[in-house]
Design a protein around this motif. Sequence first.
Motif, mmCIF file in Angstrom:
data_model
loop_
_atom_site.group_PDB
_atom_site.id
_atom_site.type_symbol
_atom_site.label_atom_id
_atom_site.label_comp_id
_atom_site.label_asym_id
_atom_site.label_seq_id
_atom_site.Cartn_x
_atom_site.Cartn_y
_atom_site.Cartn_z
ATOM 1 N N GLN A 30 0.843 -1.193 0.000
ATOM 2 C CA GLN A 30 0.000 0.000 0.000
ATOM 3 C C GLN A 30 0.876 1.240 0.000
ATOM 4 N N LYS A 31 0.378 2.281 -0.632
ATOM 5 C CA LYS A 31 1.091 3.544 -0.587
ATOM 6 C C LYS A 31 1.104 4.034 0.850
ATOM 7 N N GLY A 32 2.155 4.736 1.195
ATOM 8 C CA GLY A 32 2.294 5.235 2.549
ATOM 9 C C GLY A 32 1.245 6.260 2.909
ATOM 10 N N LYS A 33 0.956 6.329 4.159
ATOM 11 C CA LYS A 33 0.004 7.296 4.678
ATOM 12 C C LYS A 33 0.528 8.709 4.453
ATOM 13 N N TYR A 34 1.848 8.853 4.547
ATOM 14 C CA TYR A 34 2.498 10.136 4.340
ATOM 15 C C TYR A 34 3.503 9.963 3.207
ATOM 16 N N PRO A 35 3.122 10.349 1.987
ATOM 17 C CA PRO A 35 3.883 9.973 0.795
ATOM 18 C C PRO A 35 5.203 10.696 0.549
ATOM 19 N N LEU A 36 5.456 11.809 1.212
ATOM 20 C CA LEU A 36 6.716 12.506 0.972
ATOM 21 C C LEU A 36 7.739 12.099 2.023
ATOM 22 N N VAL A 37 8.857 11.559 1.562
ATOM 23 C CA VAL A 37 9.920 11.085 2.440
ATOM 24 C C VAL A 37 11.103 12.039 2.324
#
Length: 135
Positions: A30-37
């Motif tokens: 699943q895509k992350g809950k917070y997409p900017l790393v």
Amino acid sequence: MNKTRRNFIASSVTLAAGTAAAMATPAEPQKGKYPLVHHVFFWLKNPGSVADRDRIIEGLKTLRKIEAIKELRIGVVASTEKRDVVDNSWGVSELMFFEDLAGQASYQTHPIHQQFIKDCSHLWDKVIVYDAIDV
């Protein structure tokens, strides 16, 4: 009664096997809950100084007060297998997660972040940043 008991046992075994198979099947990523790393690596001026390393770590912990940062992880070099592709020359890292680009941009100018830079920048020799969007 014997037939009912056999049906119950057979059903139980089938249910247990199905549950085990479902749990063993890897879930779809699943895509992350917070997409900017935002991943930052710090090279210390005095790499052998535990005091300097700990001061940067304490400074990084203050960044948790910045609302735009949804998750913050702080790390030091792990004693993993030595391989050509592993860079263990750095001293401290921070791994942050943001909801969006606007949150990351607000973090850059936030007074707490600016204070961290003011208080700790004399302790590091080099900083490298890797920013990525979850795809």
